[in-house]
Design an enzyme around this catalytic site. Structure first.
Site, mmCIF file in Angstrom:
data_model
loop_
_atom_site.group_PDB
_atom_site.id
_atom_site.type_symbol
_atom_site.label_atom_id
_atom_site.label_comp_id
_atom_site.label_asym_id
_atom_site.label_seq_id
_atom_site.Cartn_x
_atom_site.Cartn_y
_atom_site.Cartn_z
ATOM 1 N N GLN B 126 0.833 -1.204 0.000
ATOM 2 C CA GLN B 126 0.000 0.000 0.000
ATOM 3 C C GLN B 126 0.866 1.252 0.000
ATOM 4 O O GLN B 126 1.492 1.570 1.008
ATOM 5 C CB GLN B 126 -0.890 -0.009 1.258
ATOM 6 C CG GLN B 126 -1.754 1.214 1.418
ATOM 7 C CD GLN B 126 -2.480 1.252 2.760
ATOM 8 O OE1 GLN B 126 -1.972 0.723 3.752
ATOM 9 N NE2 GLN B 126 -3.656 1.839 2.795
ATOM 10 N N SER B 129 1.269 6.622 2.348
ATOM 11 C CA SER B 129 1.988 7.614 3.160
ATOM 12 C C SER B 129 3.261 8.093 2.480
ATOM 13 O O SER B 129 3.929 7.352 1.761
ATOM 14 C CB SER B 129 2.355 7.010 4.516
ATOM 15 O OG SER B 129 1.214 6.492 5.137
ATOM 16 N N GLU B 244 -14.604 -3.357 5.537
ATOM 17 C CA GLU B 244 -14.093 -4.272 6.564
ATOM 18 C C GLU B 244 -13.851 -3.578 7.886
ATOM 19 O O GLU B 244 -12.868 -3.831 8.552
ATOM 20 C CB GLU B 244 -12.761 -4.876 6.101
ATOM 21 C CG GLU B 244 -12.909 -5.889 5.017
ATOM 22 C CD GLU B 244 -13.265 -7.249 5.564
ATOM 23 O OE1 GLU B 244 -12.565 -7.743 6.445
ATOM 24 O OE2 GLU B 244 -14.274 -7.799 5.114
ATOM 25 N N SER B 381 -4.096 7.361 12.884
ATOM 26 C CA SER B 381 -3.680 7.308 14.293
ATOM 27 C C SER B 381 -4.897 7.436 15.202
ATOM 28 O O SER B 381 -5.961 7.888 14.772
ATOM 29 C CB SER B 381 -2.699 8.442 14.592
ATOM 30 O OG SER B 381 -3.411 9.663 14.691
ATOM 31 N N GLU B 383 -5.374 9.517 17.495
ATOM 32 C CA GLU B 383 -5.777 10.922 17.615
ATOM 33 C C GLU B 383 -6.699 11.283 16.448
ATOM 34 O O GLU B 383 -7.737 11.935 16.641
ATOM 35 C CB GLU B 383 -4.534 11.846 17.608
ATOM 36 C CG GLU B 383 -3.713 11.816 18.900
ATOM 37 C CD GLU B 383 -2.794 10.604 19.010
ATOM 38 O OE1 GLU B 383 -2.648 9.873 18.003
ATOM 39 O OE2 GLU B 383 -2.234 10.377 20.095
HETATM 40 C C1 LIG Z 1 4.362 -0.069 11.354
HETATM 41 C C2 LIG Z 1 3.707 0.841 10.373
HETATM 42 C C3 LIG Z 1 3.204 0.328 9.193
HETATM 43 C C4 LIG Z 1 2.642 1.177 8.221
HETATM 44 N N1 LIG Z 1 2.238 0.656 7.026
HETATM 45 C C5 LIG Z 1 1.844 1.500 6.034
HETATM 46 C C6 LIG Z 1 1.584 1.026 4.716
HETATM 47 O O1 LIG Z 1 1.688 -0.179 4.439
HETATM 48 N N2 LIG Z 1 1.251 1.909 3.756
HETATM 49 C C7 LIG Z 1 1.110 3.244 4.014
HETATM 50 O O2 LIG Z 1 0.788 3.990 3.101
HETATM 51 N N3 LIG Z 1 1.355 3.745 5.259
HETATM 52 C C8 LIG Z 1 1.718 2.901 6.266
HETATM 53 N N4 LIG Z 1 2.006 3.397 7.513
HETATM 54 C C9 LIG Z 1 1.953 4.856 7.740
HETATM 55 C C10 LIG Z 1 0.868 5.310 8.678
HETATM 56 O O3 LIG Z 1 -0.359 5.285 8.069
HETATM 57 C C11 LIG Z 1 1.282 6.715 9.178
HETATM 58 O O4 LIG Z 1 2.366 6.530 10.048
HETATM 59 C C12 LIG Z 1 0.169 7.415 9.891
HETATM 60 O O5 LIG Z 1 -0.790 7.839 8.990
HETATM 61 C C13 LIG Z 1 0.675 8.636 10.691
HETATM 62 O O6 LIG Z 1 1.398 9.486 9.875
HETATM 63 P P1 LIG Z 1 2.848 10.002 10.308
HETATM 64 O O7 LIG Z 1 3.643 8.851 10.676
HETATM 65 O O8 LIG Z 1 3.347 10.880 9.234
HETATM 66 O O9 LIG Z 1 2.598 10.848 11.610
HETATM 67 P P2 LIG Z 1 2.046 12.353 11.674
HETATM 68 O O10 LIG Z 1 0.873 12.490 10.814
HETATM 69 O O11 LIG Z 1 3.174 13.273 11.498
HETATM 70 O O12 LIG Z 1 1.537 12.406 13.176
HETATM 71 C C14 LIG Z 1 2.392 12.645 14.270
HETATM 72 C C15 LIG Z 1 1.533 12.743 15.515
HETATM 73 O O13 LIG Z 1 0.648 13.853 15.398
HETATM 74 C C16 LIG Z 1 -0.687 13.444 15.591
HETATM 75 N N5 LIG Z 1 -1.573 14.259 14.757
HETATM 76 C C17 LIG Z 1 -1.460 14.500 13.436
HETATM 77 N N6 LIG Z 1 -2.480 15.257 13.023
HETATM 78 C C18 LIG Z 1 -3.258 15.492 14.103
HETATM 79 C C19 LIG Z 1 -4.478 16.210 14.319
HETATM 80 N N7 LIG Z 1 -5.100 16.832 13.334
HETATM 81 N N8 LIG Z 1 -4.986 16.234 15.573
HETATM 82 C C20 LIG Z 1 -4.361 15.588 16.587
HETATM 83 N N9 LIG Z 1 -3.215 14.903 16.432
HETATM 84 C C21 LIG Z 1 -2.671 14.854 15.208
HETATM 85 C C22 LIG Z 1 -0.693 11.993 15.196
HETATM 86 O O14 LIG Z 1 -1.764 11.313 15.790
HETATM 87 C C23 LIG Z 1 0.644 11.524 15.711
HETATM 88 O O15 LIG Z 1 0.554 11.225 17.074
HETATM 89 C C24 LIG Z 1 2.541 2.558 8.490
HETATM 90 C C25 LIG Z 1 3.030 3.078 9.696
HETATM 91 C C26 LIG Z 1 3.616 2.241 10.635
HETATM 92 C C27 LIG Z 1 4.137 2.837 11.889
#
Ligand SMILES: Cc1cc2nc3c(=O)[nH]c(=O)nc-3n(C[C@H](O)[C@H](O)[C@H](O)COP(=O)(O)OP(=O)(O)OC[C@H]3O[C@@H](n4cnc5c(N)ncnc54)[C@H](O)[C@@H]3O)c2cc1C
Lengths: 379, 396
Positions: B126, B129, B244, B381, B383
């Site tokens: 997928q 991100s 799902e 997440s 949040e």
């Molecule tokens: C083990 C793992 C597997 C993954 N697998 C995939 C995959 O297969 N394909 C894929 O595309 N992605 C994948 N992801 C990515 C995942 O979807 C993202 O990590 C997730 O969407 C969070 O984005 P970020 O890591 O950029 O964190 P950020 O978006 O930068 O968030 C950082 C923190 O800020 C908080 N935050 C952000 N916006 C807000 C808001 N508006 N209000 C309150 N809090 C907020 C978040 O909750 C988090 O605590 C994976 C991630 C992990 C850790």
């Protein structure tokens, strides 16, 4: 009431911090913990030269005769930089037990070598099945005409792979859980395999430290520290000092995590603004701060009470350990969470602090264990 | 109201159970108990066993090669798989891109991809991100520019789970930089073996390798690989997320983890009795068991609605939040139960004859705890999930 550091203490803290900033950055740490040893002899030598190994040792053993606060300052900075050298095992536990239980000859023989960085020690106390109960010891010490020998198994002996000497908590008398009947037995551990009657299984731990499971089979004892059947008072005193050290180490790690996370929240942008502008993230960072400050207060209390009468000392240590466990988990977990995916990578220090904090929670009993201990001591 | 499963559902459970009992290799179950990051061959082996039985895509309708099960049957199936320690099904094909293809894809796309998903001849990943676009996915910057009957794709995806095993990626790309963020996004199927696709591993805090970075450098993607309409990718992505919903609670695997936690706490000793008899520890286990029970019945309530053909709305975010919190609580408590034996962290290669440090049941507990910290981060997440409920359900 005075919580100010003395001029010397400020100087000490600053010099420790500046050396670590210079020599112990995260990139170096990552390389160093991946070596076989898990730290460097060079750093150990420098720590001796800088007098750090002798801070808590008496002056007549070549030490600085420093206070628990001096040690606390060092511990906090060690936590901040995740210092991997076996300071805790050698100086806090090894030298601590020798000081608390050894006779004059033993102190004269062993303490100076510790301060000079020439001898490393480890403390073997834990057994599988005893969980965190210090008094529940099944390893047996038996005296014959040739002297004492040990038989039994100790687990997760921190820093044992590179120790020259082991202090083993073993039972010379009494039933499995009796407070009485325990002694501290010194075993030579300098040979690679562990020496006669000693089978060591070395491994890495989740926080990238080194530890061993050790099987003793009629292992010859080099010396006995104090009364072979009444070591518990000394053990408990030293473990409480060790808890004060760990609590300060944890404060350093938590403070570093909080700072890193705060900085990240101010710079990481999503939805066109810094994530630190979202109220839920703001509250999280405030909660983390309160946890760090509570842990700091109780670490300080444990250090200041490290030499108090046993009950007072034990209560302060138990309280600090409970706070360490709870705060450490919260701060570690939330630091990962606020970093999002980045928090999950091995390349960032965030996860490494979290893992170290977990091990600090476990060592000498987790928060549940010490909460129970505190409850038993409090009226 | 009736709490019981019907006679047919109970018979179905028996059928699934006996099939798994007879066909899941014990060594694979053992490995699943102890490891998070299974090898590609392990996932494929189990998928092929199910496929041979006609269960390669348990959530699909019959016309596309699925068994056509009801939501309740799927739930039962998940539960039986988890109870037997079967490897988790890789979701990217059967749960994610498959339903998108059979709902929005062309006939040619259906014919080409669906059978290979069911048989697991393709491994999908997928690509959503990006380094700058996690929670705010709609800000994604990977560009797809039109060039005759191809798109030329440039960008950088991150956290791409199992990309190292994948030969196909479904990917969100920006086709119209001038449009509003959500409207300029398209849904593309990219062949990972094409020139210009490069995968770089990311090692996670548990020292395992499941996530990756994927670099896309002038990758030429045939326009035939566009799903639906250009610029409508966000709609398909949302459909995929909404699909799902009742599976995300992970109730079945958590029930299995609870059982294992109790096994550990029965074997470990505290003050001369099993740790499970220690009142403090027992209270903590009970607390999480109650949480799980509440989640299970919340999940079943939503499932029953789904079974009756009523859509499940954004309140399903509750399942994700509580489900992930419970998974984290269980993995954490399992580590705590181990006492000092939570500490050793050595990875023994398959078939190693070195004995492990500590008891068998300690193996993999810490790894699971560490990796499961991600459950509150990925898939939106917690949040973000709370924001969704606040806005969509509570109207705040
Ligand atoms: C083990 C793992 C597997 C993954 N697998 C995939 C995959 O297969 N394909 C894929 O595309 N992605 C994948 N992801 C990515 C995942 O979807 C993202 O990590 C997730 O969407 C969070 O984005 P970020 O890591 O950029 O964190 P950020 O978006 O930068 O968030 C950082 C923190 O800020 C908080 N935050 C952000 N916006 C807000 C808001 N508006 N209000 C309150 N809090 C907020 C978040 O909750 C988090 O605590 C994976 C991630 C992990 C850790």
């Amino acid at each position: 009431m005075d919580f100010q550091l003395s001029e010397e203490q400020t100087l000490l803290a600053d010099s420790v911090e500046s050396w670590l900033q210079d020599k112990y950055d995260f990139d170096r740490w990552r390389k160093l913990v991946k070596t076989d040893l898990g730290y460097t002899e060079e750093n150990w030598k420098t720590m001796a030269e800088l007098g750090w190994l002798g801070i808590s040792l008496p002056e007549d053993a070549g030490g600085l005769g420093g206070s628990a606060v001096d040690t606390m300052l060092l511990a906090e900075r060690f936590g901040r930089h995740m210092v991997a050298e076996p300071y805790f095992s050698t100086v806090i536990l090894g030298a601590g037990l020798i000081q608390a239980a050894g006779d004059a000859g033993q102190k004269a023989e062993w303490l100076p070598a510790i301060g000079e960085g020439k001898a490393k020690w480890a403390f073997a106390h834990a057994e599988h099945g005893s969980r965190f109960a210090l008094n529940e010891v099944r390893t047996k010490a038996v005296k014959s005409s040739d002297g004492w020998t040990l038989s039994g198994k100790k687990i997760v002996v921190w820093d044992a792979p590179s120790a020259d000497r082991l202090i083993v908590l073993a039972r010379s008398a009494g039933g499995d859980t009796d407070e009485k009947g325990l002694g501290l037995f010194v075993v030579d551990a300098s040979s690679a395999s562990g020496g006669a009657g000693v089978a060591r299984h070395d491994y890495r731990t989740v926080d990238n430290r080194r530890a061993s499971d050790i099987q003793f089979d009629h292992a010859p004892v080099l010396a006995v520290l104090g009364d072979p059947a009444n070591a518990m008072p000394a053990v408990e005193a030293v473990v409480d000092q060790a808890i004060a050290f760990m609590a300060s180490e944890a404060v350093g790690a938590m403070a570093a995590l909080h700072e890193t996370t705060l900085a990240y929240a101010k710079t990481r942008k999503q939805f066109g603004r810094a994530i630190g502008e979202f109220q839920v993230i703001q509250h999280r960072l405030v909660d983390m701060m309160m946890q760090v400050e509570s842990a700091r207060s109780l670490a300080l209390l444990a250090s200041l009470k490290a030499a108090a009468e046993p009950k007072e000392r034990a209560k302060a240590a138990a309280a600090a350990k409970v706070q360490l466990g709870r705060s450490g988990r919260f701060v570690g977990q939330q630091a990962v969470q606020v970093h999002g995916g980045m928090g999950m990578t091995d390349e960032l220090n965030v996860g490494h602090y979290m893992k170290r904090l977990m091990m600090l929670d476990t060592t000498f009993g987790n928060a549940d264990h010490h909460q129970r201990r505190f409850a038993a001591l409090s009226d | 109201m009736d709490l019981e499963f019907t006679a047919e559902e109970r018979a179905f459970r028996e059928e699934v159970r006996s099939f798994i009992r007879n066909s899941l290799p014990p060594a694979l179950a053992e490995k699943t108990r102890q490891r998070i990051h299974l090898d590609k061959a392990d996932f494929v082996a189990w998928h092929r066993i199910l496929h041979a039985r006609g269960w390669g895509a348990p959530n699909w309708p019959q016309q596309y090669g699925g068994p056509g099960w009801s939501p309740v049957q799927r739930y039962i199936f998940d539960e039986e798989c988890a109870t037997a320690d079967a490897p988790p099904l890789v979701p990217f094909g059967i749960s994610m891109v498959g339903p998108v293809i059979y709902t929005f894809g062309t006939d040619a796309q259906k014919q080409k991809y669906l059978p290979r998903i069911v048989s697991m001849d393709d491994w999908w990943c997928q690509g959503y991100s990006e380094p700058g676009s996690g929670s705010d996915l709609a800000s994604l910057r990977t560009r797809a520019e039109s060039d005759g009957d191809h798109y030329v794709v440039n960008g950088h995806k991150i956290w791409t789970t199992q990309a190292q095993h994948a030969n196909m990626m479904f990917c969100l790309v920006r086709t119209d930089p001038a449009a509003k963020p959500q409207e300029g996004i398209s849904f593309l199927l990219i062949d990972m073996t094409d020139p210009g696709v490069q995968v770089r591993p990311i090692i996670s805090i548990d020292e395992g390798h499941s996530v990756n970075e994927v670099f896309l450098d002038n990758v030429r993607v045939p326009k035939a690989n566009l799903i639906g309409q250009e610029g409508k990718g966000w709609t398909y992505a949302k459909f995929l997320l909404g699909n799902e919903r009742t599976g995300i609670a992970e109730v079945a695997t958590s029930k299995q983890r609870l059982k294992r936690l109790k096994d550990i706490a029965r074997a470990e000793q505290s003050c001369g009795r099993p740790l499970l008899q220690d009142p403090d520890f027992r209270a903590r286990v009970a607390a999480i068991e109650i949480d799980l029970l509440a989640l299970e019945y919340t999940n079943l309530r939503m499932l029953a609605a789904e079974n009756a053909g009523k859509g499940v709305g954004p309140e399903a975010s509750m399942l994700k939040i509580r489900g992930s919190e419970i998974q984290q609580g269980l993995t954490e408590l399992a580590c705590e139960a181990l006492g000092y034996y939570a500490a050793p962290y050595e990875h023994r290669p398959d078939g190693s004859n070195q004995p492990p440090v500590g008891p068998d049941y300690a193996q993999g507990r810490m790894e699971a705890y560490l990796y499961y910290r991600a459950t509150t981060i990925y898939g939106g997440s917690n949040e973000i999930q709370r924001n969704i409920i606040a806005k969509m359900v509570l109207g705040l």
